[in-house]
Design an enzyme around this catalytic site. Sequence first.
Site, PDB file in Angstrom:
ATOM      1  N   GLU A 128     -34.284  25.262 -43.825  1.00  0.00           N
ATOM      2  CA  GLU A 128     -33.358  26.316 -44.222  1.00  0.00           C
ATOM      3  C   GLU A 128     -31.947  25.926 -43.787  1.00  0.00           C
ATOM      4  OE1 GLU A 128     -34.086  30.254 -42.705  1.00  0.00           O
ATOM      5  OE2 GLU A 128     -32.552  31.107 -43.977  1.00  0.00           O
ATOM      6  N   MET A 270     -37.209  29.050 -36.474  1.00  0.00           N
ATOM      7  CA  MET A 270     -37.343  29.036 -37.933  1.00  0.00           C
ATOM      8  C   MET A 270     -38.739  29.478 -38.336  1.00  0.00           C
ATOM      9  SD  MET A 270     -35.929  28.510 -40.780  1.00  0.00           S
ATOM     10  CE  MET A 270     -36.820  28.895 -42.279  1.00  0.00           C
ATOM     11  N   ASN A 272     -40.878  28.992 -40.757  1.00  0.00           N
ATOM     12  CA  ASN A 272     -41.713  28.253 -41.719  1.00  0.00           C
ATOM     13  C   ASN A 272     -43.106  28.865 -41.799  1.00  0.00           C
ATOM     14  OD1 ASN A 272     -39.591  26.169 -41.532  1.00  0.00           O
ATOM     15  ND2 ASN A 272     -40.467  25.899 -39.505  1.00  0.00           N
ATOM     16  N   GLU A 305     -39.331  35.862 -35.765  1.00  0.00           N
ATOM     17  CA  GLU A 305     -39.882  34.835 -36.656  1.00  0.00           C
ATOM     18  C   GLU A 305     -41.234  35.269 -37.193  1.00  0.00           C
ATOM     19  OE1 GLU A 305     -37.660  32.840 -37.446  1.00  0.00           O
ATOM     20  OE2 GLU A 305     -36.340  33.124 -35.719  1.00  0.00           O
ATOM     21  N   GLU A 327     -32.761  38.539 -43.367  1.00  0.00           N
ATOM     22  CA  GLU A 327     -32.287  38.487 -41.984  1.00  0.00           C
ATOM     23  C   GLU A 327     -31.910  39.861 -41.431  1.00  0.00           C
ATOM     24  OE1 GLU A 327     -33.029  36.176 -40.261  1.00  0.00           O
ATOM     25  OE2 GLU A 327     -33.206  34.449 -41.594  1.00  0.00           O
TER      26      GLU A 327
HETATM   27  N1  ARG Z   1     -34.164  31.781 -40.675  1.00  0.00           N
HETATM   28  C1  ARG Z   1     -33.831  31.449 -39.318  1.00  0.00           C
HETATM   29  C2  ARG Z   1     -33.887  32.751 -38.551  1.00  0.00           C
HETATM   30  O1  ARG Z   1     -34.898  33.177 -38.186  1.00  0.00           O
HETATM   31  C3  ARG Z   1     -32.504  30.815 -39.172  1.00  0.00           C
HETATM   32  C4  ARG Z   1     -32.409  29.434 -39.696  1.00  0.00           C
HETATM   33  C5  ARG Z   1     -31.031  29.054 -40.030  1.00  0.00           C
HETATM   34  N2  ARG Z   1     -30.850  27.667 -40.007  1.00  0.00           N
HETATM   35  C6  ARG Z   1     -29.770  27.060 -40.484  1.00  0.00           C
HETATM   36  N3  ARG Z   1     -29.708  25.789 -40.338  1.00  0.00           N
HETATM   37  N4  ARG Z   1     -28.797  27.660 -41.060  1.00  0.00           N
HETATM   38  O2  ARG Z   1     -32.974  33.468 -38.408  1.00  0.00           O
HETATM   39 ZN    ZN Z   2     -34.327  35.290 -39.210  1.00  0.00          ZN
END
Ligand code: ARG
Ligand code: ZN
Length: 881
Positions: A128, A270, A272, A305, A327
């Site tokens: 991401e 992250m 995933n 997460e 988010e």
């Molecule tokens: N989705 C991740 C979170 O839990 C953030 C990842 C963002 N990474 C990035 N390289 N922009 O918030």
């Molecule tokens: Zn997040």
Amino acid sequence: MRTETGQVTSLADYRPTDFVLERVDLTFELDPTETKVEARLIFHRREEANPNAPLVLDGDELVLSSVLFDQIEIDSERYTATPDSLTIRDLPASEPFEITITTLINPEANTQLMGLYRSNGIYCTQCEAEGFRRITYFPDRPDVLAVYTVNIIADKAANPLLLSNGNFLGGAGYGEGKHFAAWFDPHPKPSYLFALVAGDLGLVEDTFTTVSGREVALKIYVEHGKEPRATYAMDALKRSMTWDEETFGREYDLDIFMIVAVSDFNMGAMENKGLNIFNDKYVLADPETATDADYANIEAIIAHEYFHNWTGNRITCRDWFQLCLKEGLTVYRDHEFSADQRSRAVKRIGEVRHLRSEQFVEDSGPLAHPVRPSQYKEINNFYTTTVYEKGSEVTRMIASILGKDLFKQGMDLYFERHDGDAATVEDFVQCFADVSNRNLSQFSLWYHQAGTPHVTVSCDYDTNAQTFTVKLAQTIAATPGQPDKKPMHIPLSFALLANDGAMIAPASASGGEVSENLLHLTEAAQSFVFHGVPERPVLSLNRSFSAPVILNFTQSSDDLALIARYESDLFSRWQALTDLALPVLCEGVKQVRAAQPVLFNDALKRSLLAIVADDTLEPAFRAQALALPSEADIARELGGDIDPDAIYAARKAIIHDIAVAGLDIFKGLLAQMATDAAYTPDAKAAGQRALKNAALAYVVQAENDPLKAAEAYAKANNMTDLSHSLSILAHHFPGTTETKAALSDFESRFANNALVLDKWFSIQATIPGEDGLVRIKTLMQSPKFNAANPNRVRALIGSFAFANPTGFHRADGASYSVVTEEILAIDKRNPQLAARLLTSMRTWKLLEPQRAGKARAALTTIANANDLSNDVRDIIDRILT
Ligand code: ARG
Ligand code: ZN
């Protein structure tokens, strides 16, 4: 590195892909410097698509080895490959076809930590937002969902562990010294949720039985020897899984859930699918090495997460403009989780502090953008407190406008209607409109208009008519690209307090929608009239911070003292104290700048000490009260012509005065909160420590003697007490024998624990005063420092730039030059980290003219540098405008 492109991506240009991706088969032959990636992709052309449109795949610094069409090498005329794209022409009009792409990548050389990289000998990925295109050519966008099979081949001795998303299919030996493993993820997913991990790690295992009786294997992988430090994370994971079932009816959907902790990571963690990858800072904890704040962060991020599995993975985003869809909502969910696990009021105070100190600052400066932006130059720069925290506040407002039951129904509808979708913010809001029959179009401005609304409040009591009128007016300042704003729907929770603190229930209200103690401000100016109010009430407005706005409401010290004393909403009591303190602190700054003594009246002291001494209040709340507005809070309140030295001096003088006035209380608390009990990380014990440690800081400042802090350091049996006493010593008595002894003791005691040494770096980086610069320059030379590791950089340079106002903003501008030079060096390796550090200068225009001039000069050096990353170019352009 992706250097500046200057290209703007616009929401208005969104259109679906021409080709549908049906299946993805990946084979990785891992090698530290030359990993071979074979991607077999099955596509078909969308019916509506132009039959001649070529297939255009994204890449980023890729080297193509070969490309096959249905297993046959394609003519070189039929495709064009560059490092950042692969275009294939003459493809079938409707029937499915297979493209097989082989690329060679170098994980060891991947210092930007996007795509596949190595961290401490572990292969790991971060995809991401747009990291997958650094692994293979791919339609790397969140609305392309496919089912993945992943085969991993690697040297067996070095990589006993081969992990990817979904369920384990099987594994076997593979030639000399190698082995392979296959994974299959049955849930269609976008590429940003892909993950791969390989290496040699220790394991902590558990199981969770879901509400419908399925058993899920839980595995947390950490470096060998660190397994005992992962047990709290495991506990937090199980609590998160239970909570999401009970609160949102969400059950986990695979047979296995894995978390891997790595030491080099740009962000927190992250989500995933089935294989979360974490910054080890947010996994590892034990009493000896983690503070109470670390435990709380771990709990929150593990939950965050995990919660993404439904809000982010099962329902993902159509495009990156919708980032807040996953988010903001997931932050809201983790906030609610923590509130349920801990003290709701104390949690709320912490959230609001963070929102104001980060998001409000962002929203009032050159980087302001809507929660749902409509343009970006670099998506990595939009993982912001606006998207995350303001996004969460917007979700919270939907919950308070609809009420608990309708909000739950709306969430249920969202999960039901959009499971498996790549959705938009409009889809989300529509669910709440549908269940409530409310028109939420005005409310939706919260997603589209940047800037923090200011709400001006004035009150009028009419004794004869027994009416109480609350006049409200809202404005939002212009933000980049948005000169004019429309009035928003602002839900303001309120209470009317009588002179004895009791709540007054008015007979009726008029002037607008008033429901369940919520005033719905929807007009630019609006007067609400309460009828049947027997005495002049004190208005407590925006209780629990129901709306993320700035109130311009001048209440008398008596009214504020009444709220601070009687409000049943603890947040509002804290807010009243803050409102008493801020004018005092700002006045103090003026006095310092005029070379006058800092003098202030007793109202603040009286209210504050009464709360602190009140044993019926939870200790964590009393500790929050003692943490007066920070230097950054005062700067924000002043709003311009900032002199950080004057702010520091005024705040210090006022705290000293309070400390002296309350010395007996503080000493009493120190004794009362002292305990020999073994450390536990729960909220209650943490609250007691917080109060004890706050009291210690006041005692030490009243006595102006490091002795008690040195004693506390010597007898600390946990990292919270140890690091707190160390920072009192370092911040108030730098250079003394006591401080030097404690710093060197700490350094040698934790010489082998990089995460703990980060505390040592950041405590020293935040010692006030202009010597801070020399100190961080020396520390950067320390063998313990490593400029390639994001946690080290944030602990040392980040703490200095973001959290040491007097050091970073020293009047001669020398710190700006050093930090900007460092940003340029970091940008060569890790643009995301560099861009993030650069945001520390986003408020430079608010500084007094001399400092602002120095800051501009330093920023201009960056702007004039060649070969900036896209990330840094985007930020510098916006900051300097
Ligand atoms: N989705 C991740 C979170 O839990 C953030 C990842 C963002 N990474 C990035 N390289 N922009 O918030
Ligand atoms: Zn997040």
